[in-house]
Write a protein that holds these residues in place. Sequence first.
Motif, PDB file in Angstrom:
ATOM      1  N   GLU A 259       0.803  -1.226   0.000  1.00 40.50           N
ATOM      2  CA  GLU A 259       0.000   0.000   0.000  1.00 40.50           C
ATOM      3  C   GLU A 259       0.836   1.276   0.000  1.00 40.50           C
ATOM      4  O   GLU A 259       0.321   2.369  -0.263  1.00 40.50           O
ATOM      5  N   LEU A 260       2.124   1.162   0.292  1.00 39.97           N
ATOM      6  CA  LEU A 260       2.997   2.344   0.264  1.00 39.97           C
ATOM      7  C   LEU A 260       3.706   2.408  -1.084  1.00 39.97           C
ATOM      8  O   LEU A 260       4.461   1.517  -1.441  1.00 39.97           O
ATOM      9  N   ASN A 261       3.446   3.472  -1.808  1.00 41.26           N
ATOM     10  CA  ASN A 261       3.931   3.574  -3.185  1.00 41.26           C
ATOM     11  C   ASN A 261       5.291   4.257  -3.285  1.00 41.26           C
ATOM     12  O   ASN A 261       5.521   5.109  -4.147  1.00 41.26           O
ATOM     13  N   PHE A 262       6.208   3.871  -2.394  1.00 48.59           N
ATOM     14  CA  PHE A 262       7.569   4.396  -2.501  1.00 48.59           C
ATOM     15  C   PHE A 262       8.275   3.712  -3.678  1.00 48.59           C
ATOM     16  O   PHE A 262       7.940   2.578  -4.064  1.00 48.59           O
ATOM     17  N   LYS A 263       9.256   4.409  -4.223  1.00 44.07           N
ATOM     18  CA  LYS A 263      10.003   3.877  -5.361  1.00 44.07           C
ATOM     19  C   LYS A 263      11.367   3.358  -4.903  1.00 44.07           C
ATOM     20  O   LYS A 263      12.024   4.010  -4.088  1.00 44.07           O
ATOM     21  N   PRO A 264      11.821   2.223  -5.434  1.00 46.73           N
ATOM     22  CA  PRO A 264      13.208   1.830  -5.190  1.00 46.73           C
ATOM     23  C   PRO A 264      14.134   2.951  -5.653  1.00 46.73           C
ATOM     24  O   PRO A 264      14.004   3.448  -6.769  1.00 46.73           O
ATOM     25  N   ALA A 265      15.042   3.363  -4.783  1.00 44.35           N
ATOM     26  CA  ALA A 265      15.912   4.503  -5.098  1.00 44.35           C
ATOM     27  C   ALA A 265      17.385   4.158  -4.950  1.00 44.35           C
ATOM     28  O   ALA A 265      18.236   5.046  -5.003  1.00 44.35           O
ATOM     29  N   ALA A 266      17.688   2.879  -4.747  1.00 43.01           N
ATOM     30  CA  ALA A 266      19.087   2.455  -4.624  1.00 43.01           C
ATOM     31  C   ALA A 266      19.240   1.091  -5.283  1.00 43.01           C
ATOM     32  O   ALA A 266      18.381   0.216  -5.129  1.00 43.01           O
ATOM     33  N   VAL A 267      20.318   0.928  -6.044  1.00 40.98           N
ATOM     34  CA  VAL A 267      20.592  -0.359  -6.682  1.00 40.98           C
ATOM     35  C   VAL A 267      22.032  -0.771  -6.414  1.00 40.98           C
ATOM     36  O   VAL A 267      22.884   0.051  -6.028  1.00 40.98           O
ATOM     37  N   LEU A 268      22.272  -2.046  -6.612  1.00 39.32           N
ATOM     38  CA  LEU A 268      23.619  -2.598  -6.568  1.00 39.32           C
ATOM     39  C   LEU A 268      24.017  -2.954  -7.993  1.00 39.32           C
ATOM     40  O   LEU A 268      23.237  -3.587  -8.711  1.00 39.32           O
ATOM     41  N   VAL A 269      25.201  -2.521  -8.385  1.00 43.32           N
ATOM     42  CA  VAL A 269      25.699  -2.850  -9.723  1.00 43.32           C
ATOM     43  C   VAL A 269      26.888  -3.789  -9.581  1.00 43.32           C
ATOM     44  O   VAL A 269      27.813  -3.510  -8.816  1.00 43.32           O
ATOM     45  N   CYS A 270      26.837  -4.895 -10.305  1.00 44.79           N
ATOM     46  CA  CYS A 270      27.924  -5.872 -10.256  1.00 44.79           C
ATOM     47  C   CYS A 270      28.368  -6.220 -11.669  1.00 44.79           C
ATOM     48  O   CYS A 270      27.719  -5.841 -12.647  1.00 44.79           O
ATOM     49  N   SER A 271      29.458  -6.957 -11.760  1.00 43.25           N
ATOM     50  CA  SER A 271      30.003  -7.359 -13.055  1.00 43.25           C
ATOM     51  C   SER A 271      30.127  -8.874 -13.129  1.00 43.25           C
ATOM     52  O   SER A 271      30.446  -9.532 -12.126  1.00 43.25           O
ATOM     53  N   VAL A 272      29.882  -9.417 -14.313  1.00 40.50           N
ATOM     54  CA  VAL A 272      30.152 -10.834 -14.549  1.00 40.50           C
ATOM     55  C   VAL A 272      31.665 -11.014 -14.595  1.00 40.50           C
ATOM     56  O   VAL A 272      32.350 -10.377 -15.391  1.00 40.50           O
ATOM     57  N   ILE A 273      32.191 -11.869 -13.706  1.00 37.49           N
ATOM     58  CA  ILE A 273      33.647 -12.065 -13.655  1.00 37.49           C
ATOM     59  C   ILE A 273      34.078 -13.435 -14.154  1.00 37.49           C
ATOM     60  O   ILE A 273      35.262 -13.651 -14.425  1.00 37.49           O
ATOM     61  N   SER A 274      33.109 -14.354 -14.312  1.00 41.98           N
ATOM     62  CA  SER A 274      33.481 -15.692 -14.784  1.00 41.98           C
ATOM     63  C   SER A 274      32.243 -16.435 -15.283  1.00 41.98           C
ATOM     64  O   SER A 274      31.131 -16.191 -14.817  1.00 41.98           O
ATOM     65  N   LEU A 275      32.489 -17.333 -16.252  1.00 42.95           N
ATOM     66  CA  LEU A 275      31.470 -18.259 -16.752  1.00 42.95           C
ATOM     67  C   LEU A 275      32.015 -19.673 -16.541  1.00 42.95           C
ATOM     68  O   LEU A 275      32.499 -20.318 -17.469  1.00 42.95           O
TER      69      LEU A 275
END
Length: 375
Positions: A259-275
């Motif tokens: 019911e609270l319409n707050f927006k996500p305002a923080a993200v985590l950014v990562c990198s693919v380092i291996s397959l």
Amino acid sequence: MENWQEISNLDQYDTPLFVVYEDRVKYNIEMALALVSGDLSRFRPHIKTHKMGEMLQIFSGYGIHKIKCATIAEAELAALNGMTDIMIAYQPVGFKIHRMMNLINTFPDCTFSCLVDNLETAKEIAAVAKEAGSVENKEIRVYLDLNTGMNRTGFPVAENVVAFVMALKEISGLKFMGLHIYDGHIHDPDPAVRAARAKPAMDKVLADADELIKSGFADLKIVAGGSNTFSFYSGIESVECSPGTFVFWDENYNRLIPELNFKPAAVLVCSVISLPAPGILCVDLGYKSVSSENPIEKRVVFPWNDDLTPIGHSEEHLTLKHIGPTDYKVGDRIYGLPYHVCPSCALYEEAQVVNDHHQIEKSWRIKARDKKISI
């Protein structure tokens, strides 16, 4: 899902990154204020989620100058960044009492308060204050912390709260300010169920407050709840609301509090380092970069890459299972939403801040992640 998270100059930054979107933060502040009808006297946000001086300066721009915090470092940061009414929502014990006295003396233009839940600690706080020679004619302001069912801290709300306050009043050097509640155990997805669970304890608190007011505590305050019960307490005019996570929001509350319409305002950014194997990829988002107190499926989600599922986690690595047509390559950047943003934020020294043009243009120091600033 809308690609609001994309950053055009991301190639200039190493990962993992904690990224804040300032326009979304301001939207969330405005939404929170709207819930209390713009009444600043009823709004005391908790700063434990962000721990940043720049965020406090944004608060000041909205006329917010009273906050709630948990640590001496957070309280000092608040005093350094325009907050004048600072509640330490923690009962200080041992040497922490001495640190609090030092804080009070260092910032005489600020009003500080703390929590107590037993008379012995309250007497110790008063004794240390006298010994420390706190600011002349300034009593130590205390709130009675009430246990409404979380069983973490607090004087049991069902017991004789009025009698406790009357005993507290007799301790020289303390000034009773009011009652404090945090009911983090109430997190049902249905807001009606949450309200029904919170109401019995609040009815008792309101009745006790009325009796105390009749006994001479005319300016008694009630500070209650976090983001989880914000929608309930915002409808009670005599209550100061103290949400914290609302500034950044996170995946946990996004699911639990619809019911609270707050927006996500923080993200985590990562990198693919291996397959390392077919259908498996590894990113640089280990324990040290995302809060890991929950099961692996409740640490980070990848809403823009829903073909990825966490299957393994260690200090510097997060292993993901890949089922889908996307051809991931080493070096690809992936955006995730933290499930619990508060401790995730505290794992980083600084937040990268994105402007309206989808570029990182500055950074904010997460200063109060430190156990100590100067005091």
